[in-house]
Scaffold this active site. Structure first.
Site, short mmCIF file in Angstrom:
data_model
loop_
_atom_site.label_atom_id
_atom_site.label_comp_id
_atom_site.label_asym_id
_atom_site.label_seq_id
_atom_site.Cartn_x
_atom_site.Cartn_y
_atom_site.Cartn_z
CB SER A 221 45.13 28.79 45.36
OG SER A 221 45.87 29.93 45.83
CG ASP A 222 41.96 33.15 41.25
OD1 ASP A 222 42.82 34.05 41.32
OD2 ASP A 222 40.96 33.25 40.51
CD1 TRP A 223 47.35 36.97 44.33
CD2 TRP A 223 47.22 35.11 43.10
NE1 TRP A 223 48.60 36.73 43.78
CE2 TRP A 223 48.55 35.59 43.03
CE3 TRP A 223 46.92 33.94 42.41
CZ2 TRP A 223 49.56 34.97 42.30
CZ3 TRP A 223 47.92 33.31 41.69
CH2 TRP A 223 49.21 33.82 41.63
#
Length: 801
Positions: A221-223
Site C-alpha cells: 500500500s501507499d503509506w
C-alpha cells in the site's frame, strides 16, 4: 523456490502470518527470526535512495528527476543509473526502492509532475522497463508506483477517478503492464479510488495485475492507504507504514471469526516470502552491487543531467565561444532546486549550482536580480555553531517532559523527524544554534513547522504560538509548513543565540522543524536594476529561472503555469538590453514563457540533481551535447492546455473525459499549436533522415550528421490511422531509437514497433484493426518527414511488447 516458500508458510501460525503482512516500522517490512526471515528496510527511491531516515548525516546521491530521466529517451543510460541506485540501496541496507513513479503527466498542473516520467504511455513504459531491469539485476527490488491513475495530488486520498476501460488499458495501465513483464518484484497501490473503489481494495489488483499479467510479486500500500480491516481480503499484500493498526489485532479477530478467509492471508505471506528470497532476506544473500566511488557517481549524475537538458530554442548563441564578460542572473542560479519536493527528496553530500559550475570556467558576474519570494530559506549551517560542541551546525535535544532523552549534533537546519527514532514518543524537541551574521543589516530569523512553537533569541522569547497547518495532506504539512519570523538588526560578525522548541499540541503532529532566515538584501527595485545593468555591459547574459518547493511538490497541485515572482519581468528586461540572452529554465514541469520569441536561446534543465552546475557548464560551453528531447508538451499559455483539470468535484469524482487523448494526443485533437511539441529538442549539429525501410514490425532509417560536430539524435516513430473505424489519436508514439554520429558520418536507427502499438482495447479484449497503418518517422511529433505504410500481424494480439 516454491517448495521452500510453501514449507515456511506451513510452519507459521496465524498471528505470525499477520505480523508479516504489516510493516514493523515506518520504512521497514517485518521479519521472523524463527524462519530466518530478516526485517527488510525500504526507501523512497525515484531520484535517489534516502534510506529509512531523513538524516543529512547519512547523505545520498541526488539523481535527476523522473522527467529528466525520461527526457534522455536513453535505455542504456537508465541501465547504468539503475546500477547506481542499487549500489546506493545496498550501501544503506535497503532491500527495495520505491520507484519509479510511472503515473502519467496527464495535466501540466499536477504537483508531482516532475517525479513522473512523461505524458506518453510508451515512453514511460520503456524508461520504466530499463529502470526495473537494471535495479533488480543487482538483487534490489524496484517498486513501480502508484497503481493506478494517481496522476494529480488534489484530494489524492479521497478522489475517485472515473476512467473508461479502454483508457485504463491503453494509457494508464500500460506502463505497469510493461513493468510486470520486466520482472518487477513489487508494485505500490495508490491512495485514490478508480471507478468507485479505493485502489487498495480495487478489483484491478486482481485483474489484470495478478491474473492476466501473472504478477507474482508484492503489492504494497501507499503509506496509510489501507482504509479497512476488510481490505485484507483484497489484492493488497502489505500494509504500510507499520505496525499497521487496521491489520493487526482486528484482522486476527476477523480471520478467526471467519469474516476473512485465512487463504487470503496465506497468499499474501507466500508473496512476501518469495520477495524475501529474491532480495536476499531469507536464504542466500542477494548479490552485492559493485559500489560506486564518489567520482564515478558524480560523473554518471553529471552525464545524465546533461543528456536530459532540452535545448528548445537557439539562434546560434550556443554553444558559448569564450565570452569575455558573462552576466549570470537569477536567484535560481545561486540557490537552485536540484530535486522535487516530497518523498523524492534526498540529502546529497554536496551540490553544484549554476553559479558554481559556470564561474569555474567563465568570467562571470553574478546578480540575483529578483528576490526568491516571501518564503524564508533554511539557514546555511555554515553560519551556525552548535553551542554544545562548538562545531558547525546545531544541537538538538529530545525531551520527555523536562527530562532530556538524548542530544544530537546535526548539520542541517531542516529536520524531518517523522521516522527518526530519537523523536519517537517525545513531548518536545529543542533546536539550539548560534548564528554568526556574515553581513550587516536587518536579518529575518524564524521557524517553519506546526504545533506548539517557541522561538527565543538571546534569551528573549519572541514567538510562542500554536501554529496550525495550512493544508490537510500529511505531505503538505511536512513539506510546506507555515513560517513565523521576526527581524533583527545585526552587525557583521555579530552572534545571535537561537533556540526553537516545538511540541505536538492540539492534535497536531510532530513532523519536523526548520530554522529559517533571510539575509539583508537590497530593495527589489535596486536588485532588479543591478541585474539589468550587468546584462547591458555583458557579452552574453544567462538568466536562470525556475519554480520553488511551494509551487511544485508532492501533496498539492499547481494553480497556474507562471514562474513565481518577477522572473518573467527580469527575462524581458534583460533581453531588451542584450540580444545574446540565454534563459535556463529549471522546473520539473512546463511553465509559460511569454518572452520565448525575444531571447537567443532557451535550455530546459528539469530538476537535474546534485551536479546541476557542472552539467550546465558542460552543455552551455559545448563540451557536451544538450541531449534531451521533450517527454511532454509545453504550452504557450495555460488557456491552451486541452487537459488541465486535476481537482475533483463536490462528489469527489474526477472524470477523465478525454479518454485516450492525453498529452500531445490531446493537443493534436484540439488543433492548437503548443510552444514546443512532444519530442522536440535541438542539438549543436544538423541531421538528415532518409532511406526508411520496414521488415515486419521493425523500421530501419539511415540518419546522417550534416553538421560540423558530433551529435546525438532521438529518432521517433509514430503511427496514425486516417480512416480508422475506431476512435484513435491523430498520431501516437510507437517506438524510438537514440543514435550518435560524428560530423559528416551516418548511422542506422533500428526501431522495434511493439504489437501493442497497433492494438486497441474492446469489451472482448485486444483487437487489431485490419489493413494498413501509416508510419511516420522524424524528430518530434510535429516533425515527421518520412512516411510509409505498415501492416501488423494479428498473431500476437494482446502481447505488450
Amino acid at each position: 523456490m516454491t517448495d521452500t516458500v510453501d514449507s515456511l508458510l506451513a510452519s507459521l501460525d496465524l498471528p505470525a502470518k499477520i505480523l508479516l503482512i504489516s510493516g514493523s516500522a515506518f520504512f521497514r517490512f517485518a521479519g521472523d527470526p524463527d524462519i530466518g526471515l530478516a526485517e527488510m528496510p525500504v526507501s523512497d527511491g525515484p531520484s535517489g535512495v534516502r534510506g529509512e531516515h531523513w538524516d543529512e548525516r547519512d547523505s545520498s546521491v541526488s539523481l535527476p528527476s523522473g522527467t529528466a530521466l525520461a527526457a534522455t529517451w536513453d535505455r542504456e543510460l537508465l541501465s547504468r543509473v539503475g546500477g547506481l541506485i542499487a549500489a546506493e540501496a545496498r550501501r544503506k541496507d535497503v532491500y527495495a526502492v520505491l520507484g519509479p513513479t510511472i503515473n502519467l503527466q496527464r495535466s501540466p498542473i499536477g504537483g508531482r509532475h516532475f517525479e513522473c516520467l512523461s505524458e506518453d504511455p510508451l515512453l514511460t513504459a520503456e524508461i520504466a522497463d530499463a529502470y526495473v531491469r537494471s535495479v533488480q539485476a543487482h538483487g534490489v527490488s524496484a517498486c513501480p508506483k502508484h497503481y493506478v491513475a494517481n496522476d494529480s495530488e488534489t484530494d489524492r486520498f479521497t478522489v475517485d477517478v472515473q476512467v473508461s476501460d479502454r483508457a485504463l488499458r491503453e494509457v494508464y495501465l500500460y506502463p505497469f503492464e510493461r513493468s510486470v513483464q520486466a520482472g518487477a518484484w513489487m508494485l505500490m497501490a495508490a491512495y485514490n479510488a478508480v471507478n468507485g473503489a479505493t485502489m487498495t481494495e480495487n478489483r484491478l489488483l486482481d485483474e489484470p495485475l495478478k491474473g492476466e499479467w501473472g504478477f507474482d510479486g508484492v503489492v504494497v500500500s501507499d503509506w496509510s492507504a489501507i482504509r479497512s480491516t476488510a481490505a485484507a481480503a483484497d489484492g493488497c499484500d502489505v500494509a504500510m507504514p507499520g505496525p499497521a493498526r487496521l491489520w493487526g489485532a482486528p484482522l486476527l479477530d476477523a480471520v478467526r471469526a471467519g469474516r476473512i478467509p485465512e487463504s487470503a492471508i496465506d497468499d499474501k505471506v507466500r508473496r512476501i516470502l518469495r520477495f524475501a528470497q529474491r532480495v536476499g532476506a531469507l536464504d542466500d544473500p542477494a548479490p552485492v552491487p559493485e559500489p560506486f566511488t564518489d567520482a564515478a557517481a558524480q560523473g554518471l549524475v553529471r552525464e545524465a543531467a546533461a543528456k536530459a537538458m532540452v535545448l528548445v530554442r537557439n539562434d546560434g548563441v550556443l554553444p558559448l565561444a569564450n565570452p569575455a564578460r558573462v552576466a549570470l542572473l537569477g536567484t535560481a542560479a545561486g540557490e537552485p532546486r536540484y530535486m522535487g519536493g516530497g518523498s523524492a527528496t534526498v540529502i546529497p553530500s554536496h551540490t553544484s549550482s549554476p553559479l558554481d559550475g559556470l564561474s569555474a570556467i567563465l568570467p562571470v558576474t553574478y546578480v540575483a536580480g529578483v528576490h526568491a519570494g516571501d518564503e524564508l530559506s533554511p539557514v546555511p549551517t555554515g553560519l551556525l555553531t552548535d553551542p554544545a560542541t562548538g562545531r558547525s551546525g546545531l544541537s538538538v535535544r529530545y525531551l520527555d517532559g523536562e527530562e532530556i532523552r538524548t542530544t544530537e549534533h546535526r548539520t542541517a537546519s531542516r529536520l524531518m523527524l517523522f521516522s527518526h527514532p530519537p523523536a519517537a514518543g517525545v513531548t518536545a524537541v529543542e533546536v539550539h544554534g548560534r548564528l554568526r551574521a556574515d553581513v550587516a543589516g536587518d536579518w529575518q530569523i524564524g521557524v517553519a513547522g506546526v504545533g506548539a512553537v517557541t522561538l527565543t533569541l538571546n534569551g528573549d522569547t519572541v514567538l510562542d504560538e500554536l501554529i496550525e497547518p495550512t493544508g490537510s495532506d500529511p505531505a503538505e504539512i511536512a513539506l510546506k509548513p507555515p513560517q513565523r519570523s521576526v527581524t533583527r538588526g545585526l552587525a557583521a560578525g555579530e552572534e545571535l543565540d537561537i533556540v526553537v522548541r516545538t511540541a505536538p499540541d492540539g492534535g497536531l503532529p510532530l513532523i519536523g522543524v526548520t530554522l529559517v532566515a533571510r539575509r539583508p538584501q537590497r530593495t527589489a527595485d535596486e536588485e532588479f536594476a543591478a541585474a539589468v545593468e550587468a546584462a547591458r555591459t555583458a557579452e552574453v547574459a544567462i538568466v536562470v529561472v525556475g519554480t520553488t518547493e511551494q509551487i511544485e511538490s508532492e501533496g498539492f497541485d499547481r494553480t497556474d503555469l507562471r514562474l513565481p515572482g518577477r522572473q518573467d519581468e527580469l527575462v524581458a528586461a534583460v533581453a531588451a538590453v542584450n540580444p545574446r540572452t540565454v534563459v535556463v529554465v529549471n522546473s520539473g514541469s512546463p511553465v509559460e514563457m511569454p518572452w520565448r520569441d525575444d531571447v537567443a536561446a532557451i535550455l530546459l534543465t528539469w530538476f537535474p540533481g546534485q551536479e546541476f552546475g557542472s552539467a550546465l557548464a558542460d552543455v552551455l560551453t559545448g563540451l557536451t551535447e544538450p541531449g534531451g528531447r521533450l517527454p511532454n508538451t509545453w504550452p504557450v499559455t495555460i488557456a491552451d492546455v486541452p487537459v488541465l483539470r486535476t481537482a475533483p468535484g463536490a462528489d469527489q469524482t474526477l472524470a477523465y473525459d478525454e479518454g485516450i487523448h492525453v498529452g500531445y494526443r490531446a493537443w493534436l485533437k484540439s488543433g492548437v499549436e503548443p510552444a514546443y511539441p512532444f519530442g522536440h529538442g535541438l542539438g549543436y549539429t544538423s541531421w538528415q533522415l532518409r532511406d526508411l525501410s520496414i521488415a515486419g514490425r521493425t523500421a530501419v532509417v539511415r540518419i546522417r550528421n550534416t553538421g560540423r560536430r558530433s551529435g546525438r539524435q532521438v529518432v521517433q516513430a509514430y503511427l496514425s490511422r486516417p480512416d480508422s473505424a475506431v476512435d484513435r489519436p491523430v498520431r501516437w508514439l510507437a517506438g524510438f531509437a537514440v543514435v550518435e554520429a560524428d560530423a559528416g558520418e551516418s548511422a542506422t536507427a533500428v526501431i522495434e514497433l511493439p504489437q501493442r502499438a497497433f492494438e486497441h482495447w474492446t469489451d472482448d479484449g485486444w483487437r487489431v484493426e485490419p489493413g494498413a497503418f501509416r508510419l511516420h518517422i522524424g524528430t518530434s511529433v510535429a516533425d515527421l518527414p518520412l512516411v510509409a505504410d505498415v501492416r501488423p500481424s494479428a498473431e500476437f494480439a494482446g502481447v505488450a511488447r
